[in-house]
Write an enzyme that holds these catalytic residues in place. Structure first.
Site, PDB file in Angstrom:
ATOM      1  N   SER A  49       0.844  -1.190   0.000  1.00 50.52           N
ATOM      2  CA  SER A  49       0.000   0.000   0.000  1.00 50.52           C
ATOM      3  C   SER A  49       0.879   1.239   0.000  1.00 50.52           C
ATOM      4  O   SER A  49       1.922   1.270   0.668  1.00 50.52           O
ATOM      5  CB  SER A  49      -0.900   0.018   1.244  1.00 50.52           C
ATOM      6  OG  SER A  49      -1.564   1.260   1.342  1.00 50.52           O
ATOM      7  N   TYR A 103      -2.326  -1.371   9.853  1.00 53.61           N
ATOM      8  CA  TYR A 103      -2.435  -1.803   8.456  1.00 53.61           C
ATOM      9  C   TYR A 103      -1.100  -1.608   7.736  1.00 53.61           C
ATOM     10  O   TYR A 103      -0.627  -2.499   7.031  1.00 53.61           O
ATOM     11  CB  TYR A 103      -3.536  -1.012   7.760  1.00 53.61           C
ATOM     12  CG  TYR A 103      -3.717  -1.349   6.301  1.00 53.61           C
ATOM     13  CD1 TYR A 103      -4.270  -2.558   5.915  1.00 53.61           C
ATOM     14  CD2 TYR A 103      -3.354  -0.432   5.313  1.00 53.61           C
ATOM     15  CE1 TYR A 103      -4.453  -2.858   4.568  1.00 53.61           C
ATOM     16  CE2 TYR A 103      -3.533  -0.722   3.968  1.00 53.61           C
ATOM     17  CZ  TYR A 103      -4.078  -1.937   3.606  1.00 53.61           C
ATOM     18  OH  TYR A 103      -4.256  -2.241   2.268  1.00 53.61           O
TER      19      TYR A 103
END
Length: 248
Positions: free
Chosen positions: A144, A157
């Site tokens: 990400s 995350y």
């Protein structure tokens, strides 16, 4: 005259392939000529719909349920691909879980869930890929762009995606001599249920405007990067492709 056999299509396994980026990647790889195994964890109807859409467009696809963190289930997933289509050439690790909270108030059970799917799941799938991919194959993991953006609320995350990047870079080197590439795609803000869930319109608009292209990414934007790494990008290896519209 010697009879020549026509080689079959390249075969792709797409985890998390029932919706969002995973579905777009599955459909794009099918359009590129791959036979696709659409892996899903829970929603059989969406996975079947993805496989049906691929078939209706003239491709080959089958849906298969497997928890990516379960080594026996993942082995069965690869078994199914080999039995149905003859082998595995491309693995796309699109399965993922995202829960957002400041570190101080983050629930540890949510952290554990993300670690199980995002880290253990990637590791387990990559392990089977390392054992089974045919020469000329490609592994595409998912990181990400939030790692570079360091946005508040994303600590857990982002930590899981940092682990994915480490696994990606190391596996690329461990597969020396196998003619298999290993890369990761790191999307920026992308209009999927995973991203949009829990965000108000103001937050979404602000994040859309962060890119010089002034919009959110689409699943199809990310699928294009997957297609590139799965096929023509044979000299791109051990890299993280930040598909984010220019966010820095």
């Amino acid at each position: 005259m010697n009879e020549q056999t026509t080689p079959g299509p390249r075969v792709a396994i797409v985890t998390g392939g029932s919706r969002g980026i995973g579905r777009a990647a599955a459909e794009r790889l099918a359009a590129d000529g791959c036979a696709v195994v659409v892996n899903y964890a829970e929603n059989a109807a969406e996975a079947d719909a993805t496989a049906a859409a691929i078939t209706a467009a003239g491709g080959q696809a089958v849906a298969f349920r497997a928890d990516v963190a379960d080594e026996s289930a993942v082995a069965a997933l690869f078994d199914l691909a080999e039995k149905t289509y003859g082998g595995v050439d491309v693995v796309v690790n699109a399965a993922g879980v995202m829960r957002l909270a400041p570190l101080a108030s983050a629930a540890l059970d949510e952290l554990d869930r993300m670690l199980r799917t995002n880290v253990r799941g990637t590791f387990v799938v990559d392990q089977q890929a390392a054992r089974r991919l045919r020469p000329g194959g490609a592994v595409i993991n998912f990181s990400s762009s939030v790692l570079g953006l360091a946005l508040p609320g994303y600590s857990a995350y982002a930590a899981t995606k940092g682990a994915v990047e480490a696994v990606t870079l190391i596996l690329a080197r461990e597969l020396r001599g196998r003619d298999i590439t290993v890369n990761a795609v790191a999307p920026g803000p992308t209009a999927t249920a995973l991203f949009l869930d829990g965000k108000d319109e103001e937050t979404v608009a602000r994040m859309a405007g962060a890119s010089p292209l002034e919009r959110l990414g689409t699943p199809e934007d990310i699928a294009e990067a997957v297609s590139f790494l799965a096929g023509p990008a044979r000299w791109v290896n051990g890299q993280v492709l930040r598909a984010n519209g220019g966010i820095v």
